[in-house]
Design a protein around this motif. Structure first.
Motif, mmCIF file in Angstrom:
data_model
loop_
_atom_site.group_PDB
_atom_site.id
_atom_site.type_symbol
_atom_site.label_atom_id
_atom_site.label_comp_id
_atom_site.label_asym_id
_atom_site.label_seq_id
_atom_site.Cartn_x
_atom_site.Cartn_y
_atom_site.Cartn_z
ATOM 1 N N PHE A 137 0.834 -1.198 0.000
ATOM 2 C CA PHE A 137 0.000 0.000 0.000
ATOM 3 C C PHE A 137 0.870 1.249 0.000
ATOM 4 C CE2 PHE A 137 -3.435 -2.753 1.342
ATOM 5 C CZ PHE A 137 -4.571 -2.117 0.858
ATOM 6 N N LYS A 138 0.519 2.192 -0.855
ATOM 7 C CA LYS A 138 1.098 3.527 -0.780
ATOM 8 C C LYS A 138 0.023 4.427 -0.178
ATOM 9 C CE LYS A 138 3.763 7.062 -3.129
ATOM 10 N NZ LYS A 138 4.455 7.476 -4.375
ATOM 11 N N VAL A 139 0.284 4.894 1.036
ATOM 12 C CA VAL A 139 -0.715 5.608 1.826
ATOM 13 C C VAL A 139 -0.349 7.074 1.911
ATOM 14 C CG1 VAL A 139 -1.838 5.739 4.081
ATOM 15 C CG2 VAL A 139 -1.072 3.512 3.191
ATOM 16 N N ILE A 140 -1.333 7.946 1.735
ATOM 17 C CA ILE A 140 -1.121 9.377 1.940
ATOM 18 C C ILE A 140 -1.999 9.812 3.114
ATOM 19 C CG2 ILE A 140 -2.846 10.004 0.175
ATOM 20 C CD1 ILE A 140 -1.131 12.569 -0.310
ATOM 21 N N HIS A 141 -1.363 10.563 4.032
ATOM 22 C CA HIS A 141 -2.063 10.952 5.262
ATOM 23 C C HIS A 141 -1.809 12.427 5.544
ATOM 24 C CE1 HIS A 141 -3.656 11.032 9.248
ATOM 25 N NE2 HIS A 141 -2.484 11.164 9.829
ATOM 26 N N PRO A 142 -2.837 13.274 5.419
ATOM 27 C CA PRO A 142 -2.670 14.703 5.679
ATOM 28 C C PRO A 142 -2.802 15.033 7.165
ATOM 29 C CG PRO A 142 -4.599 14.246 4.281
ATOM 30 C CD PRO A 142 -4.160 12.972 4.899
ATOM 31 N N PHE B 1 1.031 8.699 -7.353
ATOM 32 C CA PHE B 1 0.022 7.663 -7.136
ATOM 33 C C PHE B 1 -0.040 7.238 -5.671
ATOM 34 C CE2 PHE B 1 -0.986 3.191 -6.535
ATOM 35 C CZ PHE B 1 -2.264 3.149 -7.074
ATOM 36 N N HIS B 2 -1.264 7.082 -5.174
ATOM 37 C CA HIS B 2 -1.489 6.565 -3.824
ATOM 38 C C HIS B 2 -2.637 5.562 -3.885
ATOM 39 C CE1 HIS B 2 0.181 10.654 -3.294
ATOM 40 N NE2 HIS B 2 0.855 10.105 -2.305
ATOM 41 N N ASP B 3 -2.538 4.518 -3.076
ATOM 42 C CA ASP B 3 -3.612 3.524 -3.011
ATOM 43 C C ASP B 3 -4.770 4.001 -2.151
ATOM 44 O OD1 ASP B 3 -2.527 1.048 -4.420
ATOM 45 O OD2 ASP B 3 -0.887 1.511 -3.026
ATOM 46 N N VAL B 4 -4.437 4.722 -1.092
ATOM 47 C CA VAL B 4 -5.505 5.121 -0.172
ATOM 48 C C VAL B 4 -5.124 6.396 0.574
ATOM 49 C CG1 VAL B 4 -4.617 3.653 1.686
ATOM 50 C CG2 VAL B 4 -7.027 4.325 1.714
ATOM 51 N N LEU B 5 -6.110 7.246 0.755
ATOM 52 C CA LEU B 5 -5.996 8.456 1.567
ATOM 53 C C LEU B 5 -6.604 8.139 2.925
ATOM 54 C CD1 LEU B 5 -5.667 11.661 1.758
ATOM 55 C CD2 LEU B 5 -8.036 11.741 0.966
ATOM 56 N N VAL B 6 -5.873 8.369 3.998
ATOM 57 C CA VAL B 6 -6.376 8.104 5.350
ATOM 58 C C VAL B 6 -6.583 9.433 6.059
ATOM 59 C CG1 VAL B 6 -5.941 6.979 7.560
ATOM 60 C CG2 VAL B 6 -5.176 5.882 5.437
ATOM 61 N N ILE B 7 -7.815 9.702 6.479
ATOM 62 C CA ILE B 7 -8.141 10.980 7.101
ATOM 63 C C ILE B 7 -9.032 10.769 8.323
ATOM 64 C CG2 ILE B 7 -7.882 12.392 5.033
ATOM 65 C CD1 ILE B 7 -10.784 12.122 4.475
ATOM 66 N N GLY B 8 -8.952 11.701 9.266
ATOM 67 C CA GLY B 8 -9.755 11.624 10.474
ATOM 68 C C GLY B 8 -11.055 12.385 10.335
ATOM 69 N N VAL B 9 -12.085 11.892 11.000
ATOM 70 C CA VAL B 9 -13.406 12.527 10.998
ATOM 71 C C VAL B 9 -13.769 12.895 12.423
ATOM 72 C CG1 VAL B 9 -15.858 12.198 10.533
ATOM 73 C CG2 VAL B 9 -14.156 11.163 9.019
ATOM 74 N N TYR C 88 -11.856 6.752 6.209
ATOM 75 C CA TYR C 88 -12.275 7.768 7.161
ATOM 76 C C TYR C 88 -12.290 7.144 8.552
ATOM 77 C CZ TYR C 88 -14.028 10.006 2.897
ATOM 78 O OH TYR C 88 -14.140 10.546 1.651
ATOM 79 N N VAL C 89 -11.577 7.757 9.489
ATOM 80 C CA VAL C 89 -11.467 7.215 10.846
ATOM 81 C C VAL C 89 -12.174 8.173 11.809
ATOM 82 C CG1 VAL C 89 -9.902 6.398 12.646
ATOM 83 C CG2 VAL C 89 -9.253 6.176 10.231
ATOM 84 N N PRO C 90 -13.358 7.807 12.290
ATOM 85 C CA PRO C 90 -14.121 8.716 13.159
ATOM 86 C C PRO C 90 -13.525 8.819 14.554
ATOM 87 C CG PRO C 90 -15.273 6.625 12.932
ATOM 88 C CD PRO C 90 -14.092 6.558 12.005
ATOM 89 N N SER C 91 -13.539 10.024 15.091
ATOM 90 C CA SER C 91 -12.951 10.252 16.411
ATOM 91 C C SER C 91 -13.714 9.541 17.519
ATOM 92 C CB SER C 91 -12.906 11.759 16.707
ATOM 93 O OG SER C 91 -14.221 12.316 16.688
ATOM 94 N N ALA C 92 -15.021 9.361 17.341
ATOM 95 C CA ALA C 92 -15.827 8.730 18.377
ATOM 96 C C ALA C 92 -16.090 7.254 18.091
ATOM 97 C CB ALA C 92 -17.157 9.471 18.527
ATOM 98 N N GLY C 93 -15.486 6.729 17.034
ATOM 99 C CA GLY C 93 -15.719 5.332 16.675
ATOM 100 C C GLY C 93 -14.685 4.399 17.277
#
Length: 279
Positions: free
Chosen positions: A15-20, A107-115, A143-148
């Motif tokens: 995986f090539k992951v991009i995380h802002p 190129f990136h496989d997935v963008l990982v971001i917080g919600v 999407y990774v929820p803060s309350a999840g």
């Protein structure tokens, strides 16, 4: 087994992951997921720091040491020795354009971001960055929820994927979502989750047997609307991950702005992986 002892993955699983990083986003949980995906696949992690103050935030070696992958006070070069490539990019201009250009040119496989589960989705990265990304890029997004409940333990690095929920509709086709699911299962060979296919309607759409081969697959029909059905099923089954296929740019933008995906994100008890349908 320590993560550093897992066998090197084949190139098609990497995986090539991009995380802002951004002032308006919580850091710990989405960063743990981004790092875990890159580490377990022996892939790449690109951190894009969009904050005005670039101090603090994600610390790759510190987290790897906490997980027991690296010994305390490891030098920077030890990260590459375990098969992980990490790049950090600092941006000080227009956050929307900077991040979009980065995604389009590399190129990136997935963008990982917080919600932030307690705010409107448009506050995820400021006033309208998510809407802008939705209308200008096509890439899978976790999407990774803060309350999840996270599926990566931020303290141990353990991946917990006992149950995966997959909403299935007649359109878009789920092929891309299944491919990404199999890549996840490939980099986490110890997990054997049950996969629950959920359809809101009276007849479950046809799913090719080739997509289901080797999976612990169960189909469930729901009479409620899609959003309520997905959220209720995720809670009832204690899902660790929801994987949703999405249509093209226009449809995805509409969903992010106030329809299915956005509403699921607000109430989801676990991370949501949005996968654009294959063209």
């Amino acid at each position: 087994m320590p993560l550093s002892e897992t066998p090197r993955q084949s190139a098609d699983l990497s995986f090539k992951v991009i995380h802002p990083l951004h002032e308006h986003a919580q850091i710990a949980l989405p960063f743990a997921h981004a790092l875990k995906l890159a580490l377990a696949s022996r892939g790449e992690l690109e951190i894009v720091d969009l904050r005005s103050n670039h101090e603090g935030g994600a610390g790759v070696r510190a987290l790897l040491e906490k997980w027991g992958v690296l010994p305390p006070n490891s030098p920077r070069e030890d990260v590459e020795k375990i098969g992980l490539k990490v790049t950090k990019v600092i941006k000080n201009g227009n956050e929307k354009k900077d991040l979009t250009k980065r995604i389009e040119k590399h190129f990136h496989d997935v963008l990982v971001i917080g919600v932030d589960s307690h705010k409107d989705i448009l506050h995820l990265f400021g006033q309208d960055l998510v809407a802008y990304l939705a209308t200008n890029i096509r890439t899978a997004a976790l999407y990774v929820p803060s309350a999840g409940r996270p599926f990566v333990d931020p303290f141990t690095g353990e991946a917990l994927l006992n149950t995966v929920l997959m909403p299935i509709a007649a359109s878009p086709p789920p092929d891309g979502a299944f491919k990404l699911l199999r890549r996840l299962l490939g980099i986490f060979p110890a997990v054997r989750p049950r996969i629950i296919g959920l359809h809101s309607g009276v007849e479950f759409p046809f799913v090719s047997g080739s997509l289901l081969e080797g999976l612990s697959w169960t189909e469930q029909l729901a009479s409620e609307g899609v959003v309520k059905a997905v959220v209720d099923a995720a809670r009832a089954h204690r899902a660790d991950l929801i994987i949703m296929a999405t249509k093209g740019r226009d449809t995805l933008a509409k969903k992010i702005m106030g329809s299915i995906t956005e509403q699921v994100l607000r109430a989801s008890p676990c991370p949501v992986l949005s996968v654009p349908a294959e063209e």
